[in-house]
Design a protein around this motif. Structure first.
Motif, PDB file in Angstrom:
ATOM      1  N   ASN A  71       0.823  -1.210   0.000  1.00  0.00           N
ATOM      2  CA  ASN A  71       0.000   0.000   0.000  1.00  0.00           C
ATOM      3  C   ASN A  71       0.859   1.262   0.000  1.00  0.00           C
ATOM      4  N   ASN A  72       1.928   1.236   0.789  1.00  0.00           N
ATOM      5  CA  ASN A  72       2.810   2.408   0.843  1.00  0.00           C
ATOM      6  C   ASN A  72       3.503   2.645  -0.498  1.00  0.00           C
ATOM      7  N   GLN A  75       1.540   4.656  -2.552  1.00  0.00           N
ATOM      8  CA  GLN A  75       1.257   5.945  -1.907  1.00  0.00           C
ATOM      9  C   GLN A  75      -0.243   6.102  -1.617  1.00  0.00           C
ATOM     10  N   LEU A  76      -0.860   5.005  -1.188  1.00  0.00           N
ATOM     11  CA  LEU A  76      -2.271   5.058  -0.828  1.00  0.00           C
ATOM     12  C   LEU A  76      -2.439   5.825   0.477  1.00  0.00           C
ATOM     13  N   ASP A  77      -3.545   6.520   0.594  1.00  0.00           N
ATOM     14  CA  ASP A  77      -3.873   7.178   1.847  1.00  0.00           C
ATOM     15  C   ASP A  77      -4.314   6.112   2.848  1.00  0.00           C
ATOM     16  N   HIS A  78      -3.578   6.004   3.939  1.00  0.00           N
ATOM     17  CA  HIS A  78      -3.778   4.916   4.900  1.00  0.00           C
ATOM     18  C   HIS A  78      -5.211   4.905   5.450  1.00  0.00           C
ATOM     19  N   GLU A  80      -7.911   6.427   4.288  1.00  0.00           N
ATOM     20  CA  GLU A  80      -8.895   6.241   3.219  1.00  0.00           C
ATOM     21  C   GLU A  80      -9.016   4.769   2.840  1.00  0.00           C
ATOM     22  N   TYR A 185      -7.896   3.271  -8.580  1.00  0.00           N
ATOM     23  CA  TYR A 185      -6.517   3.768  -8.592  1.00  0.00           C
ATOM     24  C   TYR A 185      -5.879   3.508  -9.952  1.00  0.00           C
TER      25      TYR A 185
END
Length: 518
Positions: A71-72, A75-78, A80, A185
């Motif tokens: 996920n990081n 660059q996903l919003d944690h 969200e 995404y």
């Protein structure tokens, strides 16, 4: 005789992903990030084809801590991500009735304290346990203590090791919602989504490279590299390439599962539960909006009707529908990358979800493909290296799962007697005997489970070493006991100060209510 035409050199122009769902969109998202946003001349198109006729069993998915790195990397919003997937936090897995009826142990994420003189803390605990007067090793696992007290907060202060950061965590989430989240995404970054059912596959004469897939409405989608995310069918990797399959059902005899969601109940636990049944085991995965449940079993020892009754009678919330049936054959493809076809997810193989490794294998499959990214020739040496590393990981995870069954002392059913007495892979036999004779753990694949996980299973299932590393005796016993007591108290006090898991979610990452699953 006409000379066979070799594939053109040069970068890939179009990648075609066959199948959506979790595997398809977890593949598409990092490829979109890697290949999107370039000038048109250098761009590699990514096309994903998914059929509206093929559904998924979206009753909750458990993961391993490495999902956070995936996920990081996107660059996903944690926050969200958690809200959009109805996620909860996972500190490990609680096992019930596995070693014997009444047995309970926890496989937590993290170490059992810092290493001491280049030996893991759990090794020193084994020495003190042998001398007597030591509490369970689980008291030195921060994740386990948190789980048993139903507490959660993310690790803090990573610069200095302490009880506040000596643990890791993963997630439980709705796999269907996660796939939809990643679809948005990927599409936003240029992935072309084509909806339709594939009715024909074109291959190039001579080398058998796939050149195109044709949909039921006549559309033809050409590509240079095809990624098979079509699930158990293996539409390309098996249907076209005929890669073959390593059947592991003699080691992992479960071949069926039934899955059903039920209403959420309190408390919202920060762990998965696995309860052994007479012919298999049952999972419980708590999400924000519901609880996912399933019964994995061997159809040779219990009927589908009986398995369904076991599942439905043991739910702790009101069922949301009838159980959905799954059939599978545990094993892996003999070739996961064959010619210009790479299988990811269930198309590459299947290991029952006992240790939540399905998404891990998707992540690593995609990551290794990016690491070994080919040009249009799809060099066989790249495929060979990819297959070697994936086979090593599959085999290591297989052995870790077989361990759960093999070390049982249950004799209350024919299924468990078979598991107890069955022959096992030589690699696992070596790992068991090494621990039994010396207390040491052999890690055969660095990308699979580490020493703390193997220790949790060995000790939880009742396997104790006959001898220990003689160098452990160099440390003064009383000083060592004092160290462990200070560490235990620090963990207990730190966990007591943490918020309740459900309260943490409610105040920081609460998702909006959703309707019950159709």
């Amino acid at each position: 005789m006409e000379k066979q035409r070799m594939p053109e050199a040069g970068p890939l122009r179009r990648v075609v992903i066959v199948g959506g769902g979790t595997a398809g969109w977890m593949t598409a998202a990092p490829l979109a990030q890697l290949l999107g946003g370039r000038d048109h001349a250098a761009c590699c198109e990514i096309v994903l084809v998914e059929s509206p006729e093929i559904g998924t069993v979206g009753v909750g998915e458990a993961t391993l801590p490495t999902i956070r790195y995936y996920n990081n990397s996107l660059q996903l919003d944690h926050a969200e991500f958690i809200r959009e997937t109805q996620a909860s936090f996972k500190l490990g897995i609680e096992f019930k009735d596995w070693g014997h009826l009444g047995n309970r142990f926890f496989h937590g994420f993290g170490e059992f304290g810092p290493a001491i003189q280049n030996r893991s803390s759990i090794m020193h605990w084994l020495r003190l346990h042998g001398l007597g007067g030591m509490a369970s090793h689980e008291q030195w696992s921060t994740a386990t203590v948190m789980a048993m007290r139903n507490r959660f907060v993310p690790p803090e202060g990573g610069e200095v090791a302490s009880a506040a950061n000596a643990y890791a965590y993963a997630f439980h989430f709705d796999a269907g919602l996660y796939a939809a989240y990643l679809r948005n995404y990927a599409v936003a970054r240029g992935v072309q989504r084509e909806e339709g059912t594939i009715v024909d596959v074109s291959v190039r004469p001579g080398d058998g490279f796939v050149t195109a897939v044709t949909l039921a409405d006549g559309r033809r989608i050409e590509g240079d590299l095809f990624i098979d995310c079509s699930g158990f069918r293996g539409l390309l990797i098996e249907g076209v390439c005929q890669a073959g399959y390593h059947d592991w059902t003699h080691w992992l005899p479960c071949d069926s599962a039934q899955a059903v969601p039920c209403a959420r109940v309190e408390p919202l636990t920060p762990y998965t539960t696995s309860t052994a049944r007479s012919a298999g085991w049952q999972w419980r995965i708590p999400l924000q909006h519901r609880t996912g449940n399933g019964h994995v079993y061997c159809s040779g020892y219990i009927s589908d009707d009986q398995a369904g009754r076991v599942l439905m009678h043991s739910l702790d919330g009101a069922p949301q529908g009838e159980p959905r049936q799954l059939r599978f054959k545990t094993g892996m493809r003999k070739k996961i990358w064959d010619r210009n076809v790479v299988a990811i997810g269930l198309a590459s193989g299947f290991l029952e979800p006992l240790e939540s490794t399905s998404i891990q294998l998707i992540m690593d499959g995609v990551g290794r493909l990016i690491e070994l990214w080919p040009d249009r020739r799809c060099d066989t040496h790249l495929a060979d290296e990819y297959n070697r590393r994936m086979a090593q990981q599959y085999a290591s995870i297989r052995d870790f799962i077989v361990l759960h069954y093999k070390l049982t002392r249950r004799d209350d059913s024919e299924f468990w007697r078979y598991c107890r007495d069955m022959p096992i892979p030589d690699t696992l036999a070596h790992q068991i005997e090494l621990f039994r004779r010396s207390g040491r753990v052999a890690i055969l694949d660095p990308d699979s489970f580490a020493e703390p996980s193997w220790m949790s299973l060995f000790l939880g299932l009742g396997l104790w070493p006959e001898r220990l590393d003689p160098l452990l005796a160099q440390i003064d016993e009383q000083a060592l006991r004092q160290h462990f007591e200070r560490l235990r108290q620090a963990i207990s006090q730190t966990v007591d100060a943490m918020p309740d898991h459900g309260a943490f979610i409610h105040h920081h990452v609460r998702a909006q209510p959703v309707k019950a699953a159709a």
